[in-house]
Design a protein around this motif. Structure first.
Motif, PDB file in Angstrom:
ATOM      1  N   UNK A 173      -1.790 -42.681  44.123  1.00  0.00           N
ATOM      2  CA  UNK A 173      -1.624 -43.924  44.873  1.00  0.00           C
ATOM      3  C   UNK A 173      -1.722 -45.150  43.970  1.00  0.00           C
ATOM      4  N   UNK A 174      -1.908 -44.954  42.663  1.00  0.00           N
ATOM      5  CA  UNK A 174      -1.881 -46.071  41.734  1.00  0.00           C
ATOM      6  C   UNK A 174      -3.214 -46.503  41.162  1.00  0.00           C
ATOM      7  N   UNK A 175      -4.307 -45.819  41.507  1.00  0.00           N
ATOM      8  CA  UNK A 175      -5.620 -46.211  40.992  1.00  0.00           C
ATOM      9  C   UNK A 175      -5.767 -45.830  39.520  1.00  0.00           C
ATOM     10  N   UNK A 176      -6.366 -46.719  38.745  1.00  0.00           N
ATOM     11  CA  UNK A 176      -6.682 -46.448  37.345  1.00  0.00           C
ATOM     12  C   UNK A 176      -8.135 -45.980  37.278  1.00  0.00           C
ATOM     13  N   UNK A 177      -8.345 -44.704  37.002  1.00  0.00           N
ATOM     14  CA  UNK A 177      -9.687 -44.125  37.015  1.00  0.00           C
ATOM     15  C   UNK A 177     -10.211 -43.830  35.614  1.00  0.00           C
ATOM     16  N   UNK A 178      -9.623 -44.447  34.613  1.00  0.00           N
ATOM     17  CA  UNK A 178     -10.096 -44.254  33.245  1.00  0.00           C
ATOM     18  C   UNK A 178     -11.372 -45.067  33.052  1.00  0.00           C
ATOM     19  N   UNK A 179     -12.462 -44.526  33.541  1.00  0.00           N
ATOM     20  CA  UNK A 179     -13.719 -45.256  33.622  1.00  0.00           C
ATOM     21  C   UNK A 179     -14.857 -44.256  33.783  1.00  0.00           C
ATOM     22  N   UNK A 180     -16.045 -44.552  33.254  1.00  0.00           N
ATOM     23  CA  UNK A 180     -17.174 -43.634  33.451  1.00  0.00           C
ATOM     24  C   UNK A 180     -17.513 -43.356  34.911  1.00  0.00           C
ATOM     25  N   UNK A 181     -17.159 -44.283  35.813  1.00  0.00           N
ATOM     26  CA  UNK A 181     -17.419 -44.063  37.237  1.00  0.00           C
ATOM     27  C   UNK A 181     -16.372 -43.158  37.886  1.00  0.00           C
ATOM     28  N   UNK A 225     -27.640 -45.631  38.587  1.00  0.00           N
ATOM     29  CA  UNK A 225     -27.709 -45.911  37.149  1.00  0.00           C
ATOM     30  C   UNK A 225     -26.338 -46.291  36.599  1.00  0.00           C
ATOM     31  N   UNK A 226     -25.288 -45.597  37.045  1.00  0.00           N
ATOM     32  CA  UNK A 226     -23.944 -45.888  36.570  1.00  0.00           C
ATOM     33  C   UNK A 226     -23.452 -47.253  37.008  1.00  0.00           C
ATOM     34  N   UNK A 227     -23.743 -47.627  38.261  1.00  0.00           N
ATOM     35  CA  UNK A 227     -23.359 -48.952  38.737  1.00  0.00           C
ATOM     36  C   UNK A 227     -24.145 -50.036  38.000  1.00  0.00           C
ATOM     37  N   UNK A 230     -22.109 -35.339  35.030  1.00  0.00           N
ATOM     38  CA  UNK A 230     -21.019 -36.175  35.525  1.00  0.00           C
ATOM     39  C   UNK A 230     -21.325 -37.651  35.279  1.00  0.00           C
ATOM     40  N   UNK A 231     -22.575 -38.038  35.465  1.00  0.00           N
ATOM     41  CA  UNK A 231     -22.986 -39.420  35.185  1.00  0.00           C
ATOM     42  C   UNK A 231     -22.797 -39.752  33.705  1.00  0.00           C
ATOM     43  N   UNK A 232     -23.125 -38.808  32.833  1.00  0.00           N
ATOM     44  CA  UNK A 232     -22.984 -39.055  31.404  1.00  0.00           C
ATOM     45  C   UNK A 232     -21.529 -39.269  31.003  1.00  0.00           C
ATOM     46  N   UNK A 233     -20.591 -38.700  31.803  1.00  0.00           N
ATOM     47  CA  UNK A 233     -19.150 -38.869  31.562  1.00  0.00           C
ATOM     48  C   UNK A 233     -18.749 -38.438  30.163  1.00  0.00           C
ATOM     49  N   UNK A 234     -19.429 -37.410  29.656  1.00  0.00           N
ATOM     50  CA  UNK A 234     -19.117 -36.897  28.320  1.00  0.00           C
ATOM     51  C   UNK A 234     -18.677 -35.435  28.356  1.00  0.00           C
ATOM     52  N   UNK A 235     -18.401 -34.949  29.568  1.00  0.00           N
ATOM     53  CA  UNK A 235     -17.959 -33.569  29.716  1.00  0.00           C
ATOM     54  C   UNK A 235     -19.085 -32.558  29.809  1.00  0.00           C
ATOM     55  N   UNK A 236     -20.335 -32.997  29.807  1.00  0.00           N
ATOM     56  CA  UNK A 236     -21.438 -32.034  29.791  1.00  0.00           C
ATOM     57  C   UNK A 236     -21.644 -31.327  31.124  1.00  0.00           C
ATOM     58  N   UNK A 237     -20.975 -31.798  32.203  1.00  0.00           N
ATOM     59  CA  UNK A 237     -21.039 -30.988  33.430  1.00  0.00           C
ATOM     60  C   UNK A 237     -20.219 -29.711  33.285  1.00  0.00           C
ATOM     61  N   UNK A 238     -19.448 -29.626  32.191  1.00  0.00           N
ATOM     62  CA  UNK A 238     -18.686 -28.408  31.917  1.00  0.00           C
ATOM     63  C   UNK A 238     -19.316 -27.570  30.798  1.00  0.00           C
ATOM     64  N   UNK A 239     -20.502 -28.005  30.362  1.00  0.00           N
ATOM     65  CA  UNK A 239     -21.244 -27.190  29.393  1.00  0.00           C
ATOM     66  C   UNK A 239     -22.651 -26.898  29.880  1.00  0.00           C
ATOM     67  N   UNK A 240     -23.202 -27.799  30.695  1.00  0.00           N
ATOM     68  CA  UNK A 240     -24.558 -27.632  31.177  1.00  0.00           C
ATOM     69  C   UNK A 240     -25.619 -27.890  30.127  1.00  0.00           C
TER      70      UNK A 240
END
Length: 291
Positions: free
Chosen positions: A30-38, A78-80, A142-152
């Motif tokens: 729909x056009x949203x730019x989500x390139x953001x830590x949030x 914390x992210x906000x 997910x908050x860290x936005x560094x991919x660690x939710x895929x490594x744990x």
């Protein structure tokens, strides 16, 4: 709602229900730019963008979804705050994520009534039915936005107490905002899911059986006397364990031991592994729904 929420709901739907799909993917369409830590939670900041969230929820409902998940997966106080917002403003945006989903459900029901009055559906599914709203809770990674939710892997400095303090207020707010259940998603390890089962595991296995995010969630549900049920959703990259290497069966056992958890599932995982992972969970989850 009681812990019978999902079983009662599934009886109404004939045994299976459809959960919505990727929120961020559709927001970007729909056009949203989500390139953001949030990530998708970025759209909670402004009214035009939050309207896109409502539209995506509505699109999923009109395509047959029975459960919609809120845009709060990567929304944290914390992210906000790191974006310059106050704690109160961050809390309000968390509440807003549930409000938007409720608005979409209400609008959908209005369209169902209009359809029964003779309006054309244009291929949309407009059927008055029970629709659940699941308040999405992403992992610490997910908050860290560094991919660690895929490594744990969070590092030695992140303890059980750290995760409880991180998640506590967000869980409280989402649980009190009008959602039907909490959706703890992409859980990468035992530490973030374990809480209400901590003492059970300690007594059964001793300290070696306690691996501190499955844990944080489960214990918070009990400590804060959360009134709505929850589901736990794990991710895997090998078809046997969660991404941290912790046993999926052990993580499933933690969920099974927590009376607040009414469903367990798999997400963000290669499709070829899903069937086998569900079979593993069924060995330890006879009393909860699987997805």
């Amino acid at each position: 709602m009681s812990s019978s929420l999902i079983s009662d709901f599934l009886r109404q739907t004939g045994g299976t229900a459809i959960i919505d799909g990727g929120l961020a993917t559709e927001l970007e369409r729909h056009g949203a730019d989500l390139n953001d830590p949030l990530w998708s939670a970025k759209c909670l900041i402004s009214t035009p963008q939050s309207n896109l969230i409502r539209q995506v929820h509505l699109d999923y409902l009109e395509n047959g979804a029975d459960i919609i998940t809120t845009a709060s997966y990567q929304a944290t106080i914390q992210g906000f705050k790191e974006k310059g917002f106050s704690d109160k403003e961050g809390e309000n945006m968390l509440r807003r994520s549930v409000e938007i989903a409720c608005e979409a459900r209400d609008l959908y029901y209005e369209r169902c009534v209009a359809c029964s009055s003779g309006d054309k559906t244009d291929g949309r599914i407009l059927k008055k039915r029970t629709i659940l709203i699941a308040a999405s809770v992403g992992s610490y990674g997910a908050y860290l936005a560094d991919g660690s939710e895929y490594s744990g892997i969070y590092g030695d400095a992140i303890t059980l107490a750290t995760l409880k303090d991180f998640h506590r207020r967000r869980v409280q707010i989402l649980a009190d905002s009008g959602a039907d259940l909490l959706a703890f998603e992409t859980i990468p390890n035992k530490i973030e899911a374990q809480y209400c089962a901590f003492y059970y595991l300690f007594q059964l296995y001793g300290p070696a059986g306690v691996n501190w995010e499955v844990g944080a969630y489960a214990e918070l549900l009990e400590e804060e006397n959360i009134k709505i049920p929850a589901w736990f959703c794990f991710n895997s990259k090998d078809g046997i364990n969660v991404v941290s290497g912790d046993s999926l069966v052990e993580c499933g056992s933690i969920a099974e031991s927590c009376k607040k958890v009414v469903a367990v599932g798999i997400n963000c995982t290669p499709p070829r592994f899903i069937h086998g992972l569900i079979l593993l969970l069924k060995k330890v989850e006879p009393q909860v729904s699987l997805f």
